[in-house]
Design a protein around this motif. Structure first.
Motif, mmCIF file in Angstrom:
data_model
loop_
_atom_site.group_PDB
_atom_site.id
_atom_site.type_symbol
_atom_site.label_atom_id
_atom_site.label_comp_id
_atom_site.label_asym_id
_atom_site.label_seq_id
_atom_site.Cartn_x
_atom_site.Cartn_y
_atom_site.Cartn_z
ATOM 1 N N VAL A 36 10.328 9.303 -1.053
ATOM 2 C CA VAL A 36 11.291 10.100 -1.807
ATOM 3 C C VAL A 36 11.003 11.593 -1.685
ATOM 4 O O VAL A 36 11.933 12.409 -1.594
ATOM 5 C CB VAL A 36 11.337 9.647 -3.286
ATOM 6 C CG1 VAL A 36 10.036 9.929 -4.015
ATOM 7 C CG2 VAL A 36 12.488 10.308 -4.019
ATOM 8 N N LYS A 59 5.874 6.740 9.750
ATOM 9 C CA LYS A 59 5.166 5.831 10.670
ATOM 10 C C LYS A 59 5.667 4.390 10.557
ATOM 11 O O LYS A 59 5.523 3.613 11.478
ATOM 12 C CB LYS A 59 3.668 5.883 10.432
ATOM 13 C CG LYS A 59 3.174 5.225 9.165
ATOM 14 C CD LYS A 59 1.652 5.176 9.143
ATOM 15 C CE LYS A 59 1.165 4.571 7.833
ATOM 16 N NZ LYS A 59 -0.254 4.329 7.827
ATOM 17 N N THR A 72 9.499 2.155 -11.015
ATOM 18 C CA THR A 72 10.782 2.855 -11.228
ATOM 19 C C THR A 72 10.925 3.594 -12.561
ATOM 20 O O THR A 72 12.033 3.876 -12.993
ATOM 21 C CB THR A 72 11.995 1.901 -11.056
ATOM 22 O OG1 THR A 72 12.154 1.105 -12.228
ATOM 23 C CG2 THR A 72 11.872 0.996 -9.839
ATOM 24 N N LEU A 253 -2.868 0.615 -6.535
ATOM 25 C CA LEU A 253 -2.244 0.348 -7.835
ATOM 26 C C LEU A 253 -1.370 -0.887 -7.662
ATOM 27 O O LEU A 253 -0.609 -0.973 -6.707
ATOM 28 C CB LEU A 253 -1.384 1.534 -8.278
ATOM 29 C CG LEU A 253 -0.616 1.364 -9.598
ATOM 30 C CD1 LEU A 253 -1.572 1.313 -10.790
ATOM 31 C CD2 LEU A 253 0.380 2.506 -9.803
ATOM 32 N N TYR A 353 2.402 8.420 -10.566
ATOM 33 C CA TYR A 353 3.517 8.965 -11.367
ATOM 34 C C TYR A 353 4.515 9.796 -10.557
ATOM 35 O O TYR A 353 5.340 10.495 -11.137
ATOM 36 C CB TYR A 353 2.937 9.850 -12.499
ATOM 37 C CG TYR A 353 1.682 10.585 -12.045
ATOM 38 C CD1 TYR A 353 1.755 11.744 -11.313
ATOM 39 C CD2 TYR A 353 0.428 10.059 -12.322
ATOM 40 C CE1 TYR A 353 0.611 12.374 -10.856
ATOM 41 C CE2 TYR A 353 -0.727 10.690 -11.868
ATOM 42 C CZ TYR A 353 -0.633 11.835 -11.135
ATOM 43 O OH TYR A 353 -1.759 12.438 -10.666
HETATM 44 C C1 FAD Z 1 2.634 -0.181 -8.056
HETATM 45 C C2 FAD Z 1 3.086 1.246 -8.256
HETATM 46 C C3 FAD Z 1 3.856 1.567 -9.361
HETATM 47 C C4 FAD Z 1 4.289 2.889 -9.557
HETATM 48 N N1 FAD Z 1 5.127 3.157 -10.593
HETATM 49 C C5 FAD Z 1 5.648 4.405 -10.740
HETATM 50 C C6 FAD Z 1 6.620 4.649 -11.740
HETATM 51 O O1 FAD Z 1 7.029 3.749 -12.483
HETATM 52 N N2 FAD Z 1 7.108 5.921 -11.854
HETATM 53 C C7 FAD Z 1 6.697 6.936 -11.041
HETATM 54 O O2 FAD Z 1 7.156 8.073 -11.217
HETATM 55 N N3 FAD Z 1 5.784 6.714 -10.048
HETATM 56 C C8 FAD Z 1 5.262 5.478 -9.869
HETATM 57 N N4 FAD Z 1 4.355 5.216 -8.863
HETATM 58 C C9 FAD Z 1 3.928 6.317 -7.979
HETATM 59 C C10 FAD Z 1 4.985 6.612 -6.939
HETATM 60 O O3 FAD Z 1 5.406 5.424 -6.313
HETATM 61 C C11 FAD Z 1 4.475 7.581 -5.871
HETATM 62 O O4 FAD Z 1 3.793 8.656 -6.477
HETATM 63 C C12 FAD Z 1 5.625 8.151 -5.056
HETATM 64 O O5 FAD Z 1 6.469 7.118 -4.608
HETATM 65 C C13 FAD Z 1 5.121 8.979 -3.898
HETATM 66 O O6 FAD Z 1 6.235 9.287 -3.091
HETATM 67 P P1 FAD Z 1 6.036 10.055 -1.740
HETATM 68 O O7 FAD Z 1 7.362 10.237 -1.148
HETATM 69 O O8 FAD Z 1 5.186 11.250 -1.972
HETATM 70 O O9 FAD Z 1 5.122 9.077 -0.865
HETATM 71 P P2 FAD Z 1 5.395 7.619 -0.254
HETATM 72 O O10 FAD Z 1 6.610 6.990 -0.783
HETATM 73 O O11 FAD Z 1 4.109 6.864 -0.370
HETATM 74 O O12 FAD Z 1 5.693 7.962 1.258
HETATM 75 C C14 FAD Z 1 4.688 8.403 2.127
HETATM 76 C C15 FAD Z 1 5.053 7.885 3.494
HETATM 77 O O13 FAD Z 1 4.193 8.500 4.456
HETATM 78 C C16 FAD Z 1 4.105 7.597 5.529
HETATM 79 N N5 FAD Z 1 2.980 7.976 6.391
HETATM 80 C C17 FAD Z 1 1.660 7.882 6.109
HETATM 81 N N6 FAD Z 1 0.930 8.319 7.150
HETATM 82 C C18 FAD Z 1 1.811 8.712 8.107
HETATM 83 C C19 FAD Z 1 1.656 9.232 9.409
HETATM 84 N N7 FAD Z 1 0.456 9.436 9.970
HETATM 85 N N8 FAD Z 1 2.771 9.525 10.125
HETATM 86 C C20 FAD Z 1 4.013 9.318 9.595
HETATM 87 N N9 FAD Z 1 4.196 8.816 8.362
HETATM 88 C C21 FAD Z 1 3.110 8.502 7.615
HETATM 89 C C22 FAD Z 1 3.934 6.249 4.837
HETATM 90 O O14 FAD Z 1 4.271 5.161 5.697
HETATM 91 C C23 FAD Z 1 4.867 6.378 3.654
HETATM 92 O O15 FAD Z 1 6.141 5.790 3.855
HETATM 93 C C24 FAD Z 1 3.903 3.912 -8.637
HETATM 94 C C25 FAD Z 1 3.109 3.587 -7.536
HETATM 95 C C26 FAD Z 1 2.728 2.265 -7.325
HETATM 96 C C27 FAD Z 1 1.909 1.932 -6.114
#
Ligand code: FAD
Length: 402
Positions: A36, A59, A72, A253, A353
């Motif tokens: 996101v 990736k 969520t 988590l 979070y």
């Molecule tokens: C079980 C669980 C429950 C949660 N519940 C909540 C909640 O209720 N509310 C809330 O606000 N947050 C919640 N969180 C936290 C939240 O999901 C994350 O903080 C958030 O989704 C992070 O989003 P992001 O886009 O930064 O990273 P991500 O969605 O993790 O995306 C990072 C992406 O980088 C990619 N990547 C990694 N290395 C490379 C590379 N070398 N080259 C290219 N791509 C790469 C990965 O494949 C991944 O798709 C929860 C997390 C978990 C695990």
């Protein structure tokens, strides 16, 4: 309306949500991570600032990280004024996002209730309510007579192991469909000209004279002057490639869902003392989670050891369980902005979070990239705060309850 039009036209397949363009050897901005945060940043860069020569490199598939694994929960009842202001802007953006993206995100603002089982928890809830209210956020301390109306199934008898003395009630909090948020941002970014590249892994970052000059991937090299690390659980691995050390440790988590039940739970319930939280999805499944596993790891295996249920749920069957990776910072706040390497930016440290913050950090990181100035709202979360000793301590509000 699109669906109706397609049905009436007799078309068999829906149009693709986003294209699969060729990988160019040069982009103005490269975003690593198709969660996101990466996708929202790309969307606002293109929509608000006209910067469309942007590649999102993922990736795996988009939403493969925490963005497709979270439980969520959306809320803004944090502990610090900086945190409350920041997450509140995200809640407001989420309120408009279905319309903005023309994609039904199923945002349900059903209320969020954090239970207090002892005097010190009551004190913290009262403190949070005061901070929240000063920032204009709807949040207040409620007593058992109100709690029982919101959730009659809770054990409010006089002999439970964890008595419920009070709760922090936050009506605007709720849940949303996480996949839809990811897909909506991806489609929106694509329509504004952004290139989304799945199955494209960043394997190296090229730095020359203290500046980013490119990234290397499993599909070839790309020249660029701006790289945003939006990889959450993998954040330190990417930053290490640029020679930037982050104060982040990755922990697993876990979460699970039950079999579907008749709707009975119309509020998100969190217990900080028990380290558990629960909500009911629109399909009737109970979505449950806990705190991070106490050991650092990149494993996404489940252990089931984290389950804690309401007494009335003792016989409910668990349907699925899973885990994701969380990039934990020392103060439980994110890290956003510039790093010592020019052109290498971070939007990381999202821990347990970060899903709720996708819209606000995407919007503000896009502003930072476009203007090269740090917006006031995200300035407290700069990387340099750790050496300046200006931490934004959110542990009391961010550790469980997501
Ligand atoms: C079980 C669980 C429950 C949660 N519940 C909540 C909640 O209720 N509310 C809330 O606000 N947050 C919640 N969180 C936290 C939240 O999901 C994350 O903080 C958030 O989704 C992070 O989003 P992001 O886009 O930064 O990273 P991500 O969605 O993790 O995306 C990072 C992406 O980088 C990619 N990547 C990694 N290395 C490379 C590379 N070398 N080259 C290219 N791509 C790469 C990965 O494949 C991944 O798709 C929860 C997390 C978990 C695990």
């Amino acid at each position: 309306m699109d669906l109706l039009r397609l049905g009436l036209n007799g078309k068999k397949a829906l149009p693709r949500m986003w294209r699969a363009p060729d990988l160019k050897d040069r982009y103005e901005v490269v975003i690593v991570g198709g969660g996101v945060h990466g996708l929202a940043t790309a969307y606002y860069l293109a929509r608000d600032h006209g910067i469309t020569d942007v590649a999102v490199l993922e990736k795996s598939y988009i939403g493969a990280g925490g963005s497709g694994r979270n439980t969520t929960i959306i809320r803004s009842n944090y502990l610090t004024p900086e945190g409350v202001r920041f997450y509140d802007e995200s809640v407001r953006l989420y309120e408009q996002l279905t319309q903005d993206l023309n994609f039904n995100l199923m945002f349900s603002q059903r209320g969020h209730m954090t239970l207090a089982h002892n005097d010190s928890a009551v004190r913290t809830m009262r403190w949070r309510a005061e901070v929240n209210q000063l920032q204009g956020v709807d949040s207040r301390l409620i007593t058992p007579d109100e709690i029982v109306k919101l959730c009659p199934e809770l054990d409010l008898s006089d002999h439970p192991r964890f008595p419920i003395l009070a709760a922090l009630y936050h009506p605007p909090g709720g849940v949303i469909r996480h996949d839809a948020v990811v897909w909506g941002y991806a489609r929106g970014a694509d329509r504004h000209g952004v290139h989304i590249h799945q199955k494209t892994e960043v394997t190296g970052i090229d730095v020359a004279g203290g500046k980013v000059v490119g990234v290397r991937t499993n599909r070839g090299a790309i020249k660029t002057g701006t790289v945003l690390n939006a990889t959450a659980g993998w954040a330190t691995l990417i930053s290490d490639m640029a020679g930037v050390r982050l104060p982040i440790v990755t922990h697993p988590l876990q979460a699970c869902v039950s079999e579907p039940l008749k709707p009975f739970l119309n509020v998100v319930i969190v217990s900080g003392s028990l380290h558990v939280y629960i909500s009911q999805s629109d399909r009737g499944e109970l979505v449950m989670g806990a705190g991070i596993d106490p050991y650092p790891s990149y494993s996404m295996d489940s252990t089931l050891g984290f389950l804690e249920l309401l007494p009335c749920l003792a016989r409910v069957k668990i349907m699925r369980q899973w885990a994701g990776l969380c990039d934990m910072t020392p103060d439980f706040s994110p890290i956003m902005g510039f790093t010592p390497v020019e052109g290498f930016l971070v939007d990381v440290g999202w821990g347990t979070y970060g899903f709720k913050a996708g819209p606000v950090s995407g919007k503000r990181m896009a502003e930072l990239i476009a203007t090269r100035r740090t917006p006031d709202l995200i300035a407290p979360f700069r990387l340099s705060r750790f050496e300046e000793g200006r931490l934004v301590g959110e542990k009391g509000a961010a550790s469980v309850g997501q």
